[in-house]
Motif scaffolding. Structure first.
Motif, PDB file in Angstrom:
ATOM      1  N   GLU A 165       0.864  -1.680  -0.205  1.00 58.77           N
ATOM      2  CA  GLU A 165       0.709   0.391  -0.374  1.00 58.77           C
ATOM      3  C   GLU A 165       0.594   1.240   0.066  1.00 58.77           C
ATOM      4  N   THR A 166       1.981   0.759   0.201  1.00 51.53           N
ATOM      5  CA  THR A 166       2.969   2.334   0.468  1.00 51.53           C
ATOM      6  C   THR A 166       3.927   2.341  -0.219  1.00 51.53           C
ATOM      7  N   ASP A 182       6.152   3.269  -3.378  1.00 52.04           N
ATOM      8  CA  ASP A 182       6.306   4.318  -3.957  1.00 52.04           C
ATOM      9  C   ASP A 182       7.409   4.448  -5.484  1.00 52.04           C
ATOM     10  N   GLY A 242       6.113  -1.695   1.750  1.00 51.45           N
ATOM     11  CA  GLY A 242       6.769  -0.381   0.154  1.00 51.45           C
ATOM     12  C   GLY A 242       6.863  -1.241  -0.939  1.00 51.45           C
TER      13      GLY A 242
END
Length: 248
Positions: A198-199, A201, A227
């Motif tokens: 969900e995180t 980048d 990540g």
């Protein structure tokens, strides 16, 4: 030890261990087969784990000159997709196939060019149907020299200990950047699970959701607080996702 896949000798280095159903695990743009080890070690009791190293990684071939033609063709997604297709044919029985990051791109390209007849189930991790600006930008530099420097910095940031040659990374990105892989996604008919942090980048969550939506019947798994490097952050959970026949 003789190569387990003689037809690919000298063209594709593979790590093979474990026993049981064949499981092929494909690394990302900067990684090598080593990136999958935390996951594969949890599955070796029930699966024959096959971890290929794409060109420019580990003992697989590398090119630094254009003596054999344009160097970029060897580090192109189409070349990788062809090698993966040959590997699956050499295994000779249906496989579970999982890819991470650029590994997803290679699988989607193989689906478009060669089909997925040898694949019984897919797991696509941290992937996208279109890498590049503005969101899924793994690298920002435009020329090969600058990409080499950026690649080293990215490897450190992602915590990768075994990395691809900078030349391979640079040309792989030139190949993958902006390529529309939706045709491959649309051709996937086997059971598929899409896993995404969900995180993330490097490849934001929306890209994973779009990929899952483009594949008929795909199962979706979002990992809170994780990540891009799902392999390192959640190896046990990813191993469970790979072995789940009907994931929820």
């Amino acid at each position: 030890m003789p190569s387990p896949f003689p037809s690919l000798l000298g063209r594709l280095d593979c790590r093979v261990f474990g026993q049981g159903r064949p499981l092929v695990l494909l690394h990302g743009i900067q990684g090598t087969a080593e990136a999958w080890l935390p996951v594969a070690q949890r599955l070796a009791d029930t699966h024959r784990c096959v971890l290929p190293n794409l060109p420019g990684r580990a003992a697989s071939p590398r090119w630094r000159t254009a003596d054999d033609g344009p160097i970029e063709r060897y580090y192109h997604l189409d070349h990788y997709a062809g090698l993966l297709h040959e590997l699956l044919q050499a295994i000779g029985q249906p496989v579970v196939l999982a890819g991470w990051s650029m590994g997803v791109s290679v699988i989607l390209r193989m689906a478009a060019l060669h089909g997925l007849g040898a694949v019984e189930r897919l797991v696509l991790v941290s992937g996208t149907m279109r890498a590049g600006p503005p969101e899924a930008t793994w690298f920002h530099a435009a020329d090969i020299d600058a990409l080499r420097s950026e690649a080293r910095q990215r490897a450190e940031r992602l915590g990768l200990t075994q990395v691809a040659d900078a030349e391979a990374v640079a040309w792989s990105w030139q190949s993958a950047r902006g390529l529309d892989l939706s045709v491959g996604a649309a051709r996937i008919a086997c059971p598929t699970r899409v896993v995404h942090g969900e995180t993330d980048d490097q490849c934001p969550l929306a890209h994973g959701r779009a990929l899952a939506a483009a594949i008929a019947g795909a199962q979706w798994l979002a990992l809170p607080g994780v990540g891009h490097n799902v392999l390192g952050a959640e190896p046990a959970r990813l191993a469970a996702a790979i072995t789940a026949e009907n994931p929820r």
